[in-house]
Each structure stands twice: as C-alpha cells, then as structure tokens.
Design a protein around this motif. Structure first.
Motif, PDB file in Angstrom:
ATOM      1  N   GLU A 120      40.622  56.254  44.443  1.00 34.67           N
ATOM      2  CA  GLU A 120      40.417  57.393  45.349  1.00 34.67           C
ATOM      3  C   GLU A 120      41.738  57.982  45.830  1.00 34.67           C
ATOM      4  O   GLU A 120      41.916  59.197  45.846  1.00 34.67           O
ATOM      5  CB  GLU A 120      39.573  56.938  46.552  1.00 34.67           C
ATOM      6  N   ILE A 121      42.675  57.127  46.230  1.00 37.14           N
ATOM      7  CA  ILE A 121      43.927  57.649  46.792  1.00 37.14           C
ATOM      8  C   ILE A 121      45.014  57.794  45.727  1.00 37.14           C
ATOM      9  O   ILE A 121      46.166  58.109  46.028  1.00 37.14           O
ATOM     10  CB  ILE A 121      44.423  56.798  47.988  1.00 37.14           C
ATOM     11  N   GLU A 122      44.633  57.513  44.478  1.00 36.69           N
ATOM     12  CA  GLU A 122      45.535  57.691  43.336  1.00 36.69           C
ATOM     13  C   GLU A 122      46.834  56.930  43.481  1.00 36.69           C
ATOM     14  O   GLU A 122      47.928  57.457  43.272  1.00 36.69           O
ATOM     15  CB  GLU A 122      45.784  59.186  43.083  1.00 36.69           C
ATOM     16  N   LYS A 123      46.685  55.647  43.869  1.00 32.38           N
ATOM     17  CA  LYS A 123      47.845  54.759  43.859  1.00 32.38           C
ATOM     18  C   LYS A 123      47.542  53.604  42.913  1.00 32.38           C
ATOM     19  O   LYS A 123      46.368  53.277  42.678  1.00 32.38           O
ATOM     20  CB  LYS A 123      48.117  54.238  45.282  1.00 32.38           C
ATOM     21  N   PRO A 124      48.584  52.990  42.362  1.00 31.01           N
ATOM     22  CA  PRO A 124      48.346  51.902  41.409  1.00 31.01           C
ATOM     23  C   PRO A 124      47.788  50.653  42.106  1.00 31.01           C
ATOM     24  O   PRO A 124      48.038  50.423  43.282  1.00 31.01           O
ATOM     25  CB  PRO A 124      49.741  51.635  40.831  1.00 31.01           C
ATOM     26  N   LEU A 125      47.037  49.881  41.323  1.00 30.24           N
ATOM     27  CA  LEU A 125      46.412  48.656  41.803  1.00 30.24           C
ATOM     28  C   LEU A 125      47.239  47.465  41.314  1.00 30.24           C
ATOM     29  O   LEU A 125      47.569  47.392  40.124  1.00 30.24           O
ATOM     30  CB  LEU A 125      44.994  48.586  41.228  1.00 30.24           C
ATOM     31  N   ILE A 126      47.572  46.544  42.210  1.00 29.15           N
ATOM     32  CA  ILE A 126      48.307  45.336  41.802  1.00 29.15           C
ATOM     33  C   ILE A 126      47.296  44.204  41.652  1.00 29.15           C
ATOM     34  O   ILE A 126      46.682  43.772  42.626  1.00 29.15           O
ATOM     35  CB  ILE A 126      49.387  44.951  42.829  1.00 29.15           C
ATOM     36  N   VAL A 127      47.127  43.748  40.396  1.00 26.78           N
ATOM     37  CA  VAL A 127      46.060  42.799  40.076  1.00 26.78           C
ATOM     38  C   VAL A 127      46.609  41.404  39.813  1.00 26.78           C
ATOM     39  O   VAL A 127      47.469  41.207  38.957  1.00 26.78           O
ATOM     40  CB  VAL A 127      45.260  43.274  38.841  1.00 26.78           C
ATOM     41  N   HIS A 128      46.061  40.448  40.561  1.00 25.32           N
ATOM     42  CA  HIS A 128      46.319  39.026  40.349  1.00 25.32           C
ATOM     43  C   HIS A 128      45.107  38.482  39.608  1.00 25.32           C
ATOM     44  O   HIS A 128      43.978  38.644  40.065  1.00 25.32           O
ATOM     45  CB  HIS A 128      46.480  38.360  41.730  1.00 25.32           C
ATOM     46  N   SER A 129      45.326  37.833  38.452  1.00 26.71           N
ATOM     47  CA  SER A 129      44.198  37.300  37.695  1.00 26.71           C
ATOM     48  C   SER A 129      44.556  35.948  37.119  1.00 26.71           C
ATOM     49  O   SER A 129      45.466  35.831  36.302  1.00 26.71           O
ATOM     50  CB  SER A 129      43.836  38.261  36.560  1.00 26.71           C
ATOM     51  N   ARG A 130      43.835  34.935  37.550  1.00 27.32           N
ATOM     52  CA  ARG A 130      44.138  33.576  37.078  1.00 27.32           C
ATOM     53  C   ARG A 130      42.834  32.929  36.630  1.00 27.32           C
ATOM     54  O   ARG A 130      41.892  32.801  37.411  1.00 27.32           O
ATOM     55  CB  ARG A 130      44.759  32.810  38.257  1.00 27.32           C
ATOM     56  N   ASP A 131      42.779  32.561  35.350  1.00 30.59           N
ATOM     57  CA  ASP A 131      41.569  31.968  34.762  1.00 30.59           C
ATOM     58  C   ASP A 131      40.346  32.831  35.055  1.00 30.59           C
ATOM     59  O   ASP A 131      39.268  32.297  35.351  1.00 30.59           O
ATOM     60  CB  ASP A 131      41.334  30.552  35.299  1.00 30.59           C
ATOM     61  N   ALA A 132      40.504  34.129  35.007  1.00 30.46           N
ATOM     62  CA  ALA A 132      39.423  35.016  35.440  1.00 30.46           C
ATOM     63  C   ALA A 132      39.385  36.294  34.612  1.00 30.46           C
ATOM     64  O   ALA A 132      39.039  37.358  35.103  1.00 30.46           O
ATOM     65  CB  ALA A 132      39.592  35.343  36.915  1.00 30.46           C
ATOM     66  N   HIS A 133      39.715  36.184  33.324  1.00 28.57           N
ATOM     67  CA  HIS A 133      39.815  37.367  32.471  1.00 28.57           C
ATOM     68  C   HIS A 133      38.544  38.224  32.512  1.00 28.57           C
ATOM     69  O   HIS A 133      38.604  39.421  32.757  1.00 28.57           O
ATOM     70  CB  HIS A 133      40.132  36.931  31.042  1.00 28.57           C
ATOM     71  N   GLN A 134      37.378  37.606  32.271  1.00 28.54           N
ATOM     72  CA  GLN A 134      36.146  38.394  32.143  1.00 28.54           C
ATOM     73  C   GLN A 134      35.783  39.098  33.449  1.00 28.54           C
ATOM     74  O   GLN A 134      35.457  40.286  33.444  1.00 28.54           O
ATOM     75  CB  GLN A 134      34.981  37.521  31.645  1.00 28.54           C
ATOM     76  N   ASP A 135      35.846  38.369  34.564  1.00 24.06           N
ATOM     77  CA  ASP A 135      35.548  38.990  35.861  1.00 24.06           C
ATOM     78  C   ASP A 135      36.524  40.132  36.149  1.00 24.06           C
ATOM     79  O   ASP A 135      36.136  41.184  36.666  1.00 24.06           O
ATOM     80  CB  ASP A 135      35.653  37.960  36.993  1.00 24.06           C
ATOM     81  N   THR A 136      37.796  39.911  35.850  1.00 22.44           N
ATOM     82  CA  THR A 136      38.820  40.927  36.099  1.00 22.44           C
ATOM     83  C   THR A 136      38.508  42.196  35.320  1.00 22.44           C
ATOM     84  O   THR A 136      38.514  43.304  35.861  1.00 22.44           O
ATOM     85  CB  THR A 136      40.212  40.392  35.694  1.00 22.44           C
ATOM     86  N   LEU A 137      38.207  42.008  34.052  1.00 26.35           N
ATOM     87  CA  LEU A 137      37.914  43.136  33.179  1.00 26.35           C
ATOM     88  C   LEU A 137      36.655  43.867  33.649  1.00 26.35           C
ATOM     89  O   LEU A 137      36.615  45.108  33.675  1.00 26.35           O
ATOM     90  CB  LEU A 137      37.733  42.603  31.755  1.00 26.35           C
ATOM     91  N   ASP A 138      35.638  43.114  34.028  1.00 28.87           N
ATOM     92  CA  ASP A 138      34.376  43.732  34.480  1.00 28.87           C
ATOM     93  C   ASP A 138      34.615  44.634  35.687  1.00 28.87           C
ATOM     94  O   ASP A 138      34.094  45.748  35.756  1.00 28.87           O
ATOM     95  CB  ASP A 138      33.343  42.654  34.838  1.00 28.87           C
ATOM     96  N   VAL A 139      35.399  44.134  36.648  1.00 23.66           N
ATOM     97  CA  VAL A 139      35.662  44.928  37.855  1.00 23.66           C
ATOM     98  C   VAL A 139      36.448  46.181  37.492  1.00 23.66           C
ATOM     99  O   VAL A 139      36.108  47.291  37.918  1.00 23.66           O
ATOM    100  CB  VAL A 139      36.421  44.100  38.918  1.00 23.66           C
TER     101      VAL A 139
END
Ligand SMILES: [Zn+2]
Ligand SMILES: [Zn+2]
Length: 256
Positions: A120-139
C-alpha cells in the motif's frame, strides 16, 4: 562504498559505541547502513539512532519471533513509523519455523499484515524466513506487487527462482562464509547482478574469520562481500558498487 542492508545497531554492545561502530564502518568502506527494527521498542530505537546521521536509515516492523505480541496497539505504532518519510522499509517480518517462538497462525497474520502495508505505501518489505519456504511464498504470492528483500538468505538453488520471479532482492550475511553452507554459496553464485545485496544482521552472525565475535558489526560486511566476489569471480570493488546501487534502488535512497 558498501551498504549494510540489515543491522541491529540498537543492540547492547553496539548502541553504547555507535560513533566507534560508524567510524570503523567508514574505515572499511561501509557508507550506508539500514537499521532494522524488530518490535515496537527497537523500531523506536532505530529511528532515534538514525536521526541526524546521514549514513543511517531506519525501518520498523515486528519480527516473527514477536508475532504473538503483535496486538492492535503495536500494529498502530509500527504502521505510523512505517508511513513516516524517513522509514525506508517495512519489517523485519516473516516466518520462522526453526525457532518457532510465536505460533504459526500469529506469524502468518503478522507477516501478511506487513506485506499488505508495504504494498500500500510502496515501500520494500524486509523478509526473515527460516525453515519456512512454503509459508513465506504463500504469503508473498497473496500480495502481488509487493517488493522487497529476502534477508539473510539461507535457502538453496531450488527455492531461489521463486523469490527472483516475485521481484525480490537477495541479501547475503556472514552465514554464506560458514563451511557447511554450500547451498547458500550456490545461491550466491546464481543471483543476478542487479538483485544481490549484503548485510551483517549484526550483532549476530559474524563472518567465518571472526566467528563467535560478539558483537558482529557493519564494518565486517566487507568480508562477506569479498568472499562472495571471489565465489562469483568478480572484482570486490565492482561488486561493492553494484550491490550498493541495488540497495539504493531497493530502498529508494538518494546518492550518498
Ligand atoms: Zn532476521
Ligand atoms: Zn534481523
């Protein structure tokens, strides 16, 4: 000119000596640092530290570890900080099934909230993902158009194309230098030149030559960058310039 795209210099051990930390950063050629909030308190601390210091840029977010405490009050405060002009990114947020400090449902809810705000505010998202590839991708796939960075990349060649297809940048920390992490090194060779960035994630994850050093600090991002330059058969100075330009595009920073 190197950019450390993910540092928590409000932590004990770094905060008390910020001027020293910044001086050693500059001496190592690190000209820019993104100071990443992990909850309401540390996001405030990040903004405080960055105020009046041109080489520092704050973000605000709620780490997946803290997702169970992400109530309406915290949400309102993180949103307010994220919307402020000096804030360069939303997060860190994401999913962590390695430590699982917060229930999966809370992590999913918090992560989706950050992703939608970022879009919405057009800023980048900083993503932490550990042992969670599928959930991360789904979101991320549920919020098309969101851009950002996969911080502290720990996945392999199989997962990599999915995040590149989503338009994400890939950030490498000191863990790429650890002997057992061959899959991370394979990824570091494969990331396109216009998508690679670097970070310390300090005070954690000092690169191999300083392994166990506490606190890790932004000056040591140079070591990770040089290590990856060798992996990619590239000149380290050229990679510093290119990855800093990537960081500038990603976080919409002006010229230093
Ligand atoms: Zn993280
Ligand atoms: Zn972090």
């Amino acid at each position: 000119m190197i950019t450390d795209t993910h540092a928590h210099i409000f932590w004990d051990g770094l905060r008390e000596d910020v001027e020293g930390v910044l001086e050693r950063s500059r001496a190592a050629g690190v000209s820019r640092i993104v100071v990443v909030g992990t909850d309401v308190k540390s996001s405030h601390a990040a903004f405080e530290l960055c105020r009046g210091r041109a080489m520092l840029h704050p973000t605000a977010g709620m780490h997946p570890h803290e997702a169970q405490d992400f109530d309406a009050v915290a949400q309102a405060e993180i949103e307010r900080l994220c919307r402020s002009a000096e804030c360069v990114a939303v997060g860190e947020t994401g999913m962590d099934h390695f430590k699982s400090f917060s229930p999966r449902a809370d992590q999913l809810r918090g992560f989706a909230w950050h992703a939608e705000l970022a879009r919405e505010i057009e800023k980048p998202l900083i993503v932490h993902s550990r042992d969670a590839h599928q959930d991360t991708l789904d979101v991320l796939r549920a919020v098309p158009g969101v851009r950002g960075v996969m911080h502290c990349w720990t996945m392999g060649l199989e997962e990599l194309p999915h995040y590149l297809d989503l338009g994400f940048h890939i950030s490498f920390s000191g863990v790429v230098t650890y002997p057992k992490n061959e899959q991370i090194r394979a990824s570091a060779r494969a990331v396109p030149a216009d998508r690679i960035v670097f970070e310390t994630d300090c005070p954690f994850l000092a690169p191999q030559k300083h392994r166990g050093k506490w606190p890790n600090e932004p000056a040591l991002v140079r070591e990770t960058l040089e290590f990856v330059a060798e992996l990619r058969n590239e000149d380290a100075d050229a990679l510093a310039v290119a990855s800093s330009a990537n960081a500038r595009t990603l976080f919409r920073l002006g010229h230093p």
